[in-house]
Design a protein around this motif. Structure first.
Motif, PDB file in Angstrom:
ATOM      1  N   VAL A  80       0.862  -1.178   0.000  1.00  0.00           N
ATOM      2  CA  VAL A  80       0.000   0.000   0.000  1.00  0.00           C
ATOM      3  C   VAL A  80       0.899   1.229   0.000  1.00  0.00           C
ATOM      4  O   VAL A  80       1.758   1.383   0.875  1.00  0.00           O
ATOM      5  N   LEU A  81       0.701   2.093  -0.988  1.00  0.00           N
ATOM      6  CA  LEU A  81       1.471   3.320  -1.082  1.00  0.00           C
ATOM      7  C   LEU A  81       0.665   4.468  -0.497  1.00  0.00           C
ATOM      8  O   LEU A  81      -0.551   4.553  -0.694  1.00  0.00           O
ATOM      9  N   VAL A  82       1.349   5.342   0.231  1.00  0.00           N
ATOM     10  CA  VAL A  82       0.677   6.496   0.821  1.00  0.00           C
ATOM     11  C   VAL A  82       1.427   7.758   0.432  1.00  0.00           C
ATOM     12  O   VAL A  82       2.622   7.738   0.120  1.00  0.00           O
ATOM     13  N   SER A  83       0.708   8.840   0.458  1.00  0.00           N
ATOM     14  CA  SER A  83       1.311  10.129   0.119  1.00  0.00           C
ATOM     15  C   SER A  83       2.132  10.647   1.297  1.00  0.00           C
ATOM     16  O   SER A  83       2.056  10.136   2.418  1.00  0.00           O
ATOM     17  N   ILE A  84       2.870  11.704   1.038  1.00  0.00           N
ATOM     18  CA  ILE A  84       3.699  12.276   2.096  1.00  0.00           C
ATOM     19  C   ILE A  84       2.834  12.868   3.210  1.00  0.00           C
ATOM     20  O   ILE A  84       3.191  12.832   4.391  1.00  0.00           O
ATOM     21  N   GLY A  85       1.659  13.382   2.818  1.00  0.00           N
ATOM     22  CA  GLY A  85       0.759  13.919   3.827  1.00  0.00           C
ATOM     23  C   GLY A  85       0.213  12.837   4.740  1.00  0.00           C
ATOM     24  O   GLY A  85       0.132  13.019   5.957  1.00  0.00           O
ATOM     25  N   GLU A  86      -0.178  11.691   4.151  1.00  0.00           N
ATOM     26  CA  GLU A  86      -0.682  10.573   4.954  1.00  0.00           C
ATOM     27  C   GLU A  86       0.429  10.009   5.843  1.00  0.00           C
ATOM     28  O   GLU A  86       0.192   9.638   6.999  1.00  0.00           O
ATOM     29  N   CYS A 139      14.119  12.207   3.065  1.00  0.00           N
ATOM     30  CA  CYS A 139      14.238  11.649   1.709  1.00  0.00           C
ATOM     31  C   CYS A 139      15.495  12.187   1.026  1.00  0.00           C
ATOM     32  O   CYS A 139      16.259  11.426   0.413  1.00  0.00           O
ATOM     33  N   ASP A 140      15.706  13.481   1.147  1.00  0.00           N
ATOM     34  CA  ASP A 140      16.863  14.106   0.505  1.00  0.00           C
ATOM     35  C   ASP A 140      18.182  13.597   1.097  1.00  0.00           C
ATOM     36  O   ASP A 140      19.205  13.547   0.392  1.00  0.00           O
ATOM     37  N   GLU A 141      18.165  13.207   2.399  1.00  0.00           N
ATOM     38  CA  GLU A 141      19.362  12.721   3.074  1.00  0.00           C
ATOM     39  C   GLU A 141      19.579  11.215   2.893  1.00  0.00           C
ATOM     40  O   GLU A 141      20.546  10.659   3.407  1.00  0.00           O
ATOM     41  N   GLY A 142      18.694  10.555   2.162  1.00  0.00           N
ATOM     42  CA  GLY A 142      18.840   9.126   1.928  1.00  0.00           C
ATOM     43  C   GLY A 142      18.378   8.263   3.092  1.00  0.00           C
ATOM     44  O   GLY A 142      18.644   7.055   3.116  1.00  0.00           O
ATOM     45  N   ILE A 143      17.673   8.851   4.050  1.00  0.00           N
ATOM     46  CA  ILE A 143      17.165   8.091   5.195  1.00  0.00           C
ATOM     47  C   ILE A 143      15.915   7.303   4.811  1.00  0.00           C
ATOM     48  O   ILE A 143      15.665   6.216   5.317  1.00  0.00           O
ATOM     49  N   LEU A 144      15.139   7.877   3.904  1.00  0.00           N
ATOM     50  CA  LEU A 144      13.839   7.289   3.530  1.00  0.00           C
ATOM     51  C   LEU A 144      13.724   7.223   2.016  1.00  0.00           C
ATOM     52  O   LEU A 144      14.085   8.175   1.317  1.00  0.00           O
ATOM     53  N   GLU A 145      13.225   6.077   1.523  1.00  0.00           N
ATOM     54  CA  GLU A 145      13.047   5.895   0.088  1.00  0.00           C
ATOM     55  C   GLU A 145      11.612   6.229  -0.304  1.00  0.00           C
ATOM     56  O   GLU A 145      10.673   5.993   0.461  1.00  0.00           O
ATOM     57  N   SER A 146      11.468   6.769  -1.493  1.00  0.00           N
ATOM     58  CA  SER A 146      10.128   7.077  -2.014  1.00  0.00           C
ATOM     59  C   SER A 146      10.094   6.742  -3.508  1.00  0.00           C
ATOM     60  O   SER A 146      11.136   6.494  -4.119  1.00  0.00           O
ATOM     61  N   ARG A 147       8.931   6.731  -4.036  1.00  0.00           N
ATOM     62  CA  ARG A 147       8.776   6.589  -5.489  1.00  0.00           C
ATOM     63  C   ARG A 147       7.809   7.673  -5.962  1.00  0.00           C
ATOM     64  O   ARG A 147       7.099   8.265  -5.155  1.00  0.00           O
TER      65      ARG A 147
END
Length: 317
Positions: A9-15, A31-39
């Motif tokens: 299940v994908l969620v938005s940044i707000g969720e 995300c910018d620091e490479g701590i968290l991955e997103s698509r």
């Protein structure tokens, strides 16, 4: 905003912000620091795996609450170190920081406690010491120079017994005593003076530096036991072994003349040496140092020379 893609299940940044209690801008930063991955969604928005991203951010939040830096947290998240290892490293860092702060607090209190006429001198003394770690390093370097060419492993044992560690939470008296120790070893003549006490006269004639160091060290261990029992210096087997160690190292034999030479230009009565070992004893408590043992031996040697009709050497400083 959510999106089902296969089994995840994908969620938005707000969720994700709502689920974790973190601000949107904080999540973007991670995300910018490479701590968290997103698509990216077809519309170009950041999307996150609901379960793994939430779990990851909650772990980051908890570790941050304990004071861990992002580099340490990234190491945990990337599998380069365990949580336990990261926590242990941060704990060790805090120990060093707290010791530094405790030294600074004691130094400030020491300056404040000084009389107006003492204050400038005490401020200079404590400023020169910098902190406990720097002062301890200075003491260790001093003894490595004094004891050369004794092997490093033997010097480390000597230092471990005779050089006090900086107190973790020093009192005013302790921080002043430790700073004075560091100041004493910074005196240019102190190196040669202490070498004279340990190696005695004509050290250039000693053929085996480590050999005499070990032999005299064995004697001093026995003398330390006598000192701890308040036994007054006397001419016994300990003194004979001490003299024989020095005589053998120089290719000579024990004799009244040789004993007088051992006392020649002796540094044992130097007030700086006595002050150094007095301060060391203040910081080490009941531990008997090599300085105390050498002082006992010096007086035993001086007494033996006096009885043989030599000059009076005894030190009661």
């Amino acid at each position: 905003m959510t999106d089902n893609t296969g089994s995840s299940v994908l969620v938005s940044i707000g969720e994700l912000a709502r689920r974790t209690g973190l601000a949107v801008r904080t999540i973007r930063f991670y995300c910018d620091e490479g701590i968290l991955e997103s698509r990216r969604s077809p519309g170009g928005h950041r999307m996150f795996d609901a379960d793994s991203a939430t779990e990851r951010l909650l772990l980051v939040r908890r570790l941050r609450a304990l004071g861990l830096g992002l580099d340490s947290i990234a190491d945990v998240l990337h599998g380069e170190r365990s949580i336990a290892e990261a926590i242990a490293a941060e704990s060790a860092r805090l120990d060093i920081e707290f010791r530094s702060l405790a030294w600074r607090r004691a130094s400030l209190r020491a300056v404040d406690a000084a009389t107006p006429t003492q204050r400038a001198e005490r401020l200079a003394l404590l400023a020169a010491a910098q902190d406990g770690g720097a002062a301890h390093d200075r003491l260790v370097r001093f003894w490595r120079r004094v004891l050369a060419p004794v092997p490093r492993r033997d010097i480390d044992i000597f230092v471990g017994w005779n050089v006090p560690e900086p107190p973790a939470d020093p009192s005013v008296d302790e921080v002043v005593a430790y700073a004075e120790l560091a100041a004493l070893v910074a005196v240019p003549e102190m190196n040669s003076t202490v070498r004279q006490q340990l190696w005695r006269s004509q050290p250039e004639l000693i053929g085996d530096g480590r050999g005499i160091y070990v032999a005299v060290g064995d004697v001093m261990a026995d003398v330390a036991a006598l000192v701890s029992k308040d036994v007054r210096p006397y001419g016994g087997s300990e003194l004979d072994r001490f003299v024989n160690a020095h005589a053998s190292a120089r290719g000579e034999r024990d004799s009244p003349r040789f004993r007088e030479r051992l006392l020649s230009n002796a540094a044992d009565t130097d007030r700086r040496i006595h002050r150094y070992w007095a301060l060391t004893g203040q910081l080490l408590g009941t531990r008997i140092t090599v300085g105390q043992a050498h002082h006992w031996m010096y007086n035993a040697l001086a007494d033996s020379v006096d009885l043989a009709g030599g000059a009076e050497f005894r030190s009661d400083v």
